[in-house]
Scaffold this motif. Structure first.
Motif, PDB file in Angstrom:
ATOM      1  N   GLN A 151       0.957  -1.090   0.023  1.00 12.02           N
ATOM      2  CA  GLN A 151      -0.099   0.043  -0.097  1.00 12.02           C
ATOM      3  C   GLN A 151       0.836   1.450   0.067  1.00 12.02           C
ATOM      4  O   GLN A 151       1.886   1.052   0.574  1.00 12.02           O
ATOM      5  N   LEU A 152       0.258   2.393  -0.479  1.00 13.48           N
ATOM      6  CA  LEU A 152       1.359   3.416  -0.773  1.00 13.48           C
ATOM      7  C   LEU A 152       1.499   3.989   0.640  1.00 13.48           C
ATOM      8  O   LEU A 152       2.366   4.727   0.871  1.00 13.48           O
ATOM      9  N   LYS A 153       0.548   3.874   1.622  1.00 12.74           N
ATOM     10  CA  LYS A 153       0.889   4.562   3.005  1.00 12.74           C
ATOM     11  C   LYS A 153       1.952   3.583   3.700  1.00 12.74           C
ATOM     12  O   LYS A 153       2.267   4.236   4.764  1.00 12.74           O
ATOM     13  N   ASP A 154       2.429   2.800   3.217  1.00 13.87           N
ATOM     14  CA  ASP A 154       3.350   1.944   3.902  1.00 13.87           C
ATOM     15  C   ASP A 154       4.766   2.207   2.866  1.00 13.87           C
ATOM     16  O   ASP A 154       5.510   1.472   3.354  1.00 13.87           O
ATOM     17  N   CYS A 155       4.787   3.153   2.287  1.00 16.74           N
ATOM     18  CA  CYS A 155       6.169   3.147   1.522  1.00 16.74           C
ATOM     19  C   CYS A 155       7.230   3.748   2.165  1.00 16.74           C
ATOM     20  O   CYS A 155       8.559   3.528   2.000  1.00 16.74           O
ATOM     21  N   ASP A 156       7.007   4.173   3.322  1.00 18.40           N
ATOM     22  CA  ASP A 156       7.946   4.781   4.572  1.00 18.40           C
ATOM     23  C   ASP A 156       8.783   3.325   5.095  1.00 18.40           C
ATOM     24  O   ASP A 156       9.798   3.438   5.658  1.00 18.40           O
ATOM     25  N   LYS A 157       8.035   2.058   4.928  1.00 21.57           N
ATOM     26  CA  LYS A 157       8.474   1.124   5.653  1.00 21.57           C
ATOM     27  C   LYS A 157       9.139  -0.046   4.710  1.00 21.57           C
ATOM     28  O   LYS A 157      10.204  -0.535   4.801  1.00 21.57           O
ATOM     29  N   GLN A 158       8.692  -0.038   3.394  1.00 23.03           N
ATOM     30  CA  GLN A 158       9.056  -0.783   2.301  1.00 23.03           C
ATOM     31  C   GLN A 158       8.836  -0.046   0.913  1.00 23.03           C
ATOM     32  O   GLN A 158       7.928   0.584   0.401  1.00 23.03           O
ATOM     33  N   THR A 159       9.910  -0.394   0.049  1.00 23.11           N
ATOM     34  CA  THR A 159       9.888   0.267  -1.149  1.00 23.11           C
ATOM     35  C   THR A 159       9.493  -0.779  -2.311  1.00 23.11           C
ATOM     36  O   THR A 159      10.103  -1.957  -2.402  1.00 23.11           O
ATOM     37  N   THR A 160       8.331  -0.604  -2.817  1.00 23.46           N
ATOM     38  CA  THR A 160       7.838  -1.481  -3.816  1.00 23.46           C
ATOM     39  C   THR A 160       7.593  -0.711  -5.132  1.00 23.46           C
ATOM     40  O   THR A 160       7.538   0.503  -5.133  1.00 23.46           O
ATOM     41  N   PRO A 161       7.483  -1.338  -6.337  1.00 24.88           N
ATOM     42  CA  PRO A 161       7.148  -0.803  -7.704  1.00 24.88           C
ATOM     43  C   PRO A 161       6.310   0.469  -7.676  1.00 24.88           C
ATOM     44  O   PRO A 161       6.372   1.450  -8.081  1.00 24.88           O
ATOM     45  N   ILE A 162       4.992   0.247  -6.904  1.00 26.96           N
ATOM     46  CA  ILE A 162       3.980   1.320  -6.772  1.00 26.96           C
ATOM     47  C   ILE A 162       4.401   2.484  -5.929  1.00 26.96           C
ATOM     48  O   ILE A 162       4.251   3.598  -6.354  1.00 26.96           O
ATOM     49  N   CYS A 163       5.471   2.224  -4.997  1.00 24.06           N
ATOM     50  CA  CYS A 163       5.755   3.474  -4.522  1.00 24.06           C
ATOM     51  C   CYS A 163       6.621   4.510  -5.335  1.00 24.06           C
ATOM     52  O   CYS A 163       6.737   5.331  -5.529  1.00 24.06           O
ATOM     53  N   LEU A 164       7.482   3.460  -6.130  1.00 29.07           N
ATOM     54  CA  LEU A 164       8.485   4.246  -7.176  1.00 29.07           C
ATOM     55  C   LEU A 164       7.619   4.869  -8.232  1.00 29.07           C
ATOM     56  O   LEU A 164       8.027   6.138  -8.705  1.00 29.07           O
ATOM     57  N   ARG A 165       6.662   4.255  -8.825  1.00 28.78           N
ATOM     58  CA  ARG A 165       5.758   4.895  -9.912  1.00 28.78           C
ATOM     59  C   ARG A 165       5.046   6.022  -9.335  1.00 28.78           C
ATOM     60  O   ARG A 165       5.277   7.025 -10.130  1.00 28.78           O
ATOM     61  N   THR A 166       4.760   6.076  -7.961  1.00 33.25           N
ATOM     62  CA  THR A 166       4.008   7.447  -7.720  1.00 33.25           C
ATOM     63  C   THR A 166       5.162   8.368  -7.394  1.00 33.25           C
ATOM     64  O   THR A 166       4.700   9.546  -7.578  1.00 33.25           O
ATOM     65  N   LEU A 167       6.077   8.049  -6.682  1.00 38.46           N
ATOM     66  CA  LEU A 167       7.030   8.965  -6.352  1.00 38.46           C
ATOM     67  C   LEU A 167       7.774   9.618  -7.494  1.00 38.46           C
ATOM     68  O   LEU A 167       8.010  10.677  -7.561  1.00 38.46           O
ATOM     69  N   TYR A 168       7.889   9.034  -8.691  1.00 39.77           N
ATOM     70  CA  TYR A 168       8.555   9.510 -10.009  1.00 39.77           C
ATOM     71  C   TYR A 168       7.615   9.479 -11.071  1.00 39.77           C
ATOM     72  O   TYR A 168       7.836  10.045 -12.094  1.00 39.77           O
ATOM     73  N   GLY A 169       6.511   9.623 -10.716  1.00 34.20           N
ATOM     74  CA  GLY A 169       5.377   9.639 -11.963  1.00 34.20           C
ATOM     75  C   GLY A 169       5.680   9.060 -13.103  1.00 34.20           C
ATOM     76  O   GLY A 169       5.190   9.295 -14.188  1.00 34.20           O
ATOM     77  N   LEU A 170       6.098   7.499 -12.914  1.00 32.36           N
ATOM     78  CA  LEU A 170       6.183   6.629 -13.943  1.00 32.36           C
ATOM     79  C   LEU A 170       5.014   5.959 -14.299  1.00 32.36           C
ATOM     80  O   LEU A 170       5.351   4.631 -13.947  1.00 32.36           O
ATOM     81  N   TRP A 171       4.016   6.355 -14.894  1.00 34.57           N
ATOM     82  CA  TRP A 171       2.807   5.802 -15.135  1.00 34.57           C
ATOM     83  C   TRP A 171       2.755   5.644 -16.576  1.00 34.57           C
ATOM     84  O   TRP A 171       2.324   6.581 -17.349  1.00 34.57           O
ATOM     85  N   TYR A 172       3.324   4.872 -17.352  1.00 36.32           N
ATOM     86  CA  TYR A 172       3.670   4.787 -18.887  1.00 36.32           C
ATOM     87  C   TYR A 172       3.549   3.474 -19.067  1.00 36.32           C
ATOM     88  O   TYR A 172       4.364   2.592 -18.609  1.00 36.32           O
ATOM     89  N   GLN A 173       3.033   3.194 -20.429  1.00 33.07           N
ATOM     90  CA  GLN A 173       3.005   1.897 -20.974  1.00 33.07           C
ATOM     91  C   GLN A 173       3.864   2.165 -22.262  1.00 33.07           C
ATOM     92  O   GLN A 173       3.344   2.903 -23.244  1.00 33.07           O
ATOM     93  N   PRO A 174       4.631   1.364 -22.462  1.00 38.49           N
ATOM     94  CA  PRO A 174       5.576   1.519 -23.589  1.00 38.49           C
ATOM     95  C   PRO A 174       4.942   1.194 -24.951  1.00 38.49           C
ATOM     96  O   PRO A 174       4.042   0.271 -25.228  1.00 38.49           O
ATOM     97  N   VAL A 175       5.248   1.909 -26.050  1.00 39.06           N
ATOM     98  CA  VAL A 175       4.640   1.813 -27.427  1.00 39.06           C
ATOM     99  C   VAL A 175       5.836   1.216 -28.521  1.00 39.06           C
ATOM    100  O   VAL A 175       5.440   0.883 -29.710  1.00 39.06           O
ATOM    101  N   SER A 176       7.014   1.625 -28.143  1.00 34.99           N
ATOM    102  CA  SER A 176       8.114   1.232 -29.250  1.00 34.99           C
ATOM    103  C   SER A 176       9.030   0.370 -28.698  1.00 34.99           C
ATOM    104  O   SER A 176      10.172   0.351 -29.130  1.00 34.99           O
TER     105      SER A 176
END
Length: 586
Positions: A197-222
Motif C-alpha cells: 500500500q502507498l501508505k506503507d512506502c516509508d517502511k518498504q519500497t515496492t514498484p507502486i511506491c516508485l511509480r508514484t514517487l517519480y510519476g512513472l505511469w507509462y505504457q511503452p509503445v516502441s
C-alpha cells in the motif's frame, strides 16, 4: 585473498622509471608513475629477470582530444546536431591509431633490439605486443624514447591494477562487485510480510511506491525498437523462481518471463552458489528494471565472464567495441581474462570482441575506487564511454554506498595508499568519468559523491552549484533516486535491500521510457544525457534534495543543499516533467 606484485612494478613507470632524478637517466622522460600499491595488493616477490611477460603498448588515439566537443555536439540541447548520433564505423575511423604511431613505436622496438617477428599488431591496430622477458622490458622502458612517448597512452603490465571481478578464493585480483566486496547491494534481512500500500512506502519500497514517487505511469509503445540493458558479472546470477515470485506480487504479465540474456565470454547463470551475496544484485536489478518498464519492453541481460576467469569492465567494453580489444584477447593478461580459457570449467571460445550491440540505456551497479587505477588507464577506459555516447547510448553507473569513502570504507592517505583509517576522500570509478551518468541514492544511504582526483570539471557542470575547493574537478553524482528498503525476492524469500545498486536500474527504467516516447515520434535516443540535464531548461525535471550528508573518512562528508550537491546530484527525476522536456527537443 593472496595477491602478488605485478612483475614490472619496479618500473614505476613505465617508460622512464621512478629514478628519474638520477643524473644517469635524467635524459629520460617520465611517462607515468605510481608511488604505492593499491588496496588489495601486496608486495610478495620480484619475478626472475628471465620470466616471460606479454608487453603491450596502447597506441595513442588521434582526435581523442576532441572527443568531448564532439560528444557535446550531439548531446547538448542547444546544438543544431543534437541527437545526430554517429555510426560505429564513424567512431572507429575517427579514433583509430595512425599509421605514423604504429610505425614509430614498431621501429623503436626493432631498433632497440626486438626481432621484427616478435612485434605484433592487434587486429584493430590499437595495440602493439611484444613477448618479452622482465629484463628486456625493463631495459626497453628505461630507454631514451622521447620521440615515442606521444604515440603511446600507456604500457601493460606496468603500474596498472585494473579491477578484476572474480570469485573471492581466486588470487591476484581486487574482487570488486563480488560476494562481500565492492559496492554491491546491502540487506537488512528477510521480511515476513510484504506491504504494497502507498501508505506503507516509508517502511518498504515496492514498484507502486516508485511509480508514484517519480510519476512513472507509462505504457511503452516502441518496445521492439527500444532497448534496456542491465550488466551483471558472473558469479552474480538471477533465479527465475525469484523473478516469478516478485512478478506474482508486483508485476502484470511478467510471471515466467525472463530477460533476453547475452552471454559475453562464457557468462552464464550459475546455480552452484545461492545466497544474497550471489543472487541479490541480479535479482534486484532485474525485478525492478523489468517491472518498471513493463512487459511491453524487453530487458537485455549482459551476463559477463565465465566461472573461472570472472570479468572486468574492460571485458564488457571489448564486447561492445572491437577497436578496444587487444591482440589475442584481453586488455592486460595479468588483469583481464584471456580466452580461450583452458582451465577446468573455463570458457573455451574466442573472446567476444565487438560482437555485442549496445542497448540504448545500459545500467551497471558495480564500481571500484578511482585510486585503484592509474590516471592514464582510467582516462582510456573513460573515453570508451564517450564513444558509446556518440553512438546514442546512455551509460549509468552507481556512485557507491560508502559516502566520501571508497569501497569497503577505504580512504586515501597522503602517500596515495588506501586504508580503513585514511582521512582523504576516496572517489569511485567509473562514476567519476565525465562521460557516464553517475547515480546516487536518497533516504538512509551514504550516497557516494564528491570530486574526482583524475578528471577535470566538464563544461556541463560549470554552471551548477559546484562547491569544492578548486572548482576544477569532475563532481558526482549527477542525479539520484530512492535507494532504501527495496522489497526483493531472493532465494525464495522477500528481503529488504538498499544501496545505489537499487537506485541505478530505476533511473535506467525511467530513461528507457523517455526513449520509448521519443522513438515513437521518430526522434533519436537520448544518448549522453549530462549536458542536457545540467542545462537551465531542465531544472524543473528534478526534485531537489536539500537534507542529508554522505559520511566517510572520519567526517560527515558533504551535505545536500539547494541545487546540485555531491550527495544527491541534481536531485531525483520526475518522469512527466522530463518526458515533456525531452519531447520538446528535436
Amino acid at each position: 585473498m593472496r595477491s602478488f606484485l605485478l612483475p614490472v612494478l619496479s618500473f614505476t613507470l613505465g617508460l622512464a622509471a621512478s629514478a628519474i632524478a638520477d643524473p644517469i637517466i635524467s635524459r629520460w622522460q617520465l611517462h607515468e608513475k605510481r608511488s604505492h600499491i593499491p588496496a588489495g595488493w601486496t608486495r610478495e616477490r620480484t619475478l626472475d629477470p628471465s620470466a616471460s611477460i606479454p608487453l603491450r603498448f596502447a597506441l595513442a588515439q588521434p582526435n581523442i582530444e576532441h572527443i568531448e566537443a564532439q560528444l557535446y555536439e550531439v548531446s547538448h540541447p542547444d546544438s543544431p546536431n543534437y541527437g545526430n548520433h554517429w555510426s560505429p564505423g564513424q567512431v572507429a575511423a575517427k579514433f583509430a591509431p595512425s599509421t605514423e604511431s604504429i610505425e614509430t613505436v614498431r621501429t623503436w622496438l626493432i631498433e632497440s633490439g626486438v626481432e621484427p617477428h616478435r612485434v605484433k599488431i592487434s587486429p584493430t591496430k590499437g595495440w602493439l605486443e611484444v613477448t618479452s622477458t622482465v629484463e628486456e622490458a625493463e631495459n626497453l622502458l628505461l630507454a631514451e624514447y622521447h620521440h615515442v612517448g606521444p604515440h603511446v597512452d600507456f604500457v601493460t603490465p606496468t603500474i596498472h591494477f585494473d579491477v578484476k571481478i572474480r570469485k573471492r578464493n581466486q588470487h591476484n585480483r581486487v574482487p570488486i562487485g563480488q560476494p562481500g566486496q565492492g559496492s554491491g547491494p546491502k540487506t537488512t534481512g528477510a521480511v515476513q510480510d510484504i506491504i504494497s500500500q502507498l501508505k506503507d512506502c516509508d517502511k518498504q519500497t515496492t514498484p507502486i511506491c516508485l511509480r508514484t514517487l517519480y510519476g512513472l505511469w507509462y505504457q511503452p509503445v516502441s518496445g521492439k525498437n527500444n532497448s534496456y540493458g542491465i550488466v551483471e558479472y558472473t558469479p552474480q546470477a538471477y533465479l527465475q523462481s525469484d523473478l516469478d515470485m516478485f512478478a506474482k506480487n508486483f508485476s502484470t504479465g511478467l510471471e515466467g518471463v525472463s530477460p533476453t540474456m547475452v552471454s559475453i565470454d562464457g557468462g552464464y547463470l550459475q546455480t552452484t552458489n545461492m545466497s544474497f551475496d550471489y543472487n541479490g544484485e541480479s535479482n534486484l536489478d532485474l525485478q525492478y528494471g523489468m517491472t518498471l518498464v513493463t512487459k511491453g519492453q524487453d530487458v537485455t541481460l549482459y551476463q559477463v565472464g565465465d566461472a573461472v576467469e570472472g570479468a572486468s569492465f574492460n571485458t564488457f567494453l571489448d564486447a561492445l567495441d572491437g577497436d578496444y580489444c587487444t591482440y589475442d584477447g584481453g586488455d592486460d593478461p595479468s588483469q583481464d581474462p584471456v580466452y580461450p580459457d583452458t582451465a577446468d570449467g573455463g570458457y573455451t571460445g574466442t573472446e567476444d570482441c565487438g560482437t555485442v550491440k549496445p542497448a540504448n540505456v545500459i545500467s551497471t551497479s558495480s564500481g571500484y575506487n578511482e585510486a585503484d587505477l592509474s590516471a592514464a588507464y582510467a582516462i582510456r577506459q573513460c573515453n570508451e564511454y564517450a564513444k558509446l555516447g556518440l553512438l546514442g547510448v546512455t551509460v549509468l553507473y552507481s556512485s557507491g554506498d560508502s559516502g566520501v569513502a571508497g569501497s569497503n570504507g577505504y580512504c586515501l592517505n597522503p602517500d596515495g595508499t588506501q586504508t580503513a583509517d585514511g582521512a582523504i576522500f576516496n572517489p569511485s570509478f567509473p562514476a567519476t568519468c565525465p562521460y557516464v551518468t553517475s547515480v546516487g541514492a536518497t533516504q538512509i544511504i551514504y550516497s557516494g559523491g564528491g570530486f574526482s582526483n583524475y578528471f577535470g570539471m566538464p563544461d556541463y557542470q560549470k554552471g551548477a552549484n559546484i562547491y569544492n575547493s578548486t572548482g576544477t574537478s569532475r563532481a558526482y553524482p549527477d542525479l539520484s533516486a530512492n535507494g532504501a528498503n527495496y522489497a526483493v525476492a531472493v532465494d525464495g524469500n522477500f528481503t529488504l535491500v538498499y544501496g545505489t545498486s537499487a537506485s541505478t536500474p530505476v533511473v535506467g527504467a525511467i530513461l528507457t521510457m523517455v526513449n520509448d516516447a521519443r522513438l515513437a515520434l521518430g526522434k533519436s535516443t537520448l544518448g549522453f544525457i549530462n549536458p542536457t540535464i545540467y542545462s537551465v531548461d531542465f531544472a524543473g525535471g528534478f526534485k531537489d534534495v536539500t537534507n542529508g550528508t554522505n559520511p566517510g573518512c572520519g567526517t560527515v562528508g558533504f551535505n545536500a543543499t539547494k541545487g546540485w550537491d555531491p550527495v544527491t546530484g541534481l536531485g531525483t527525476p520526475y518522469f512527466p516533467s522530463l518526458l515533456a522536456k525531452w519531447l520538446a527537443l528535436k
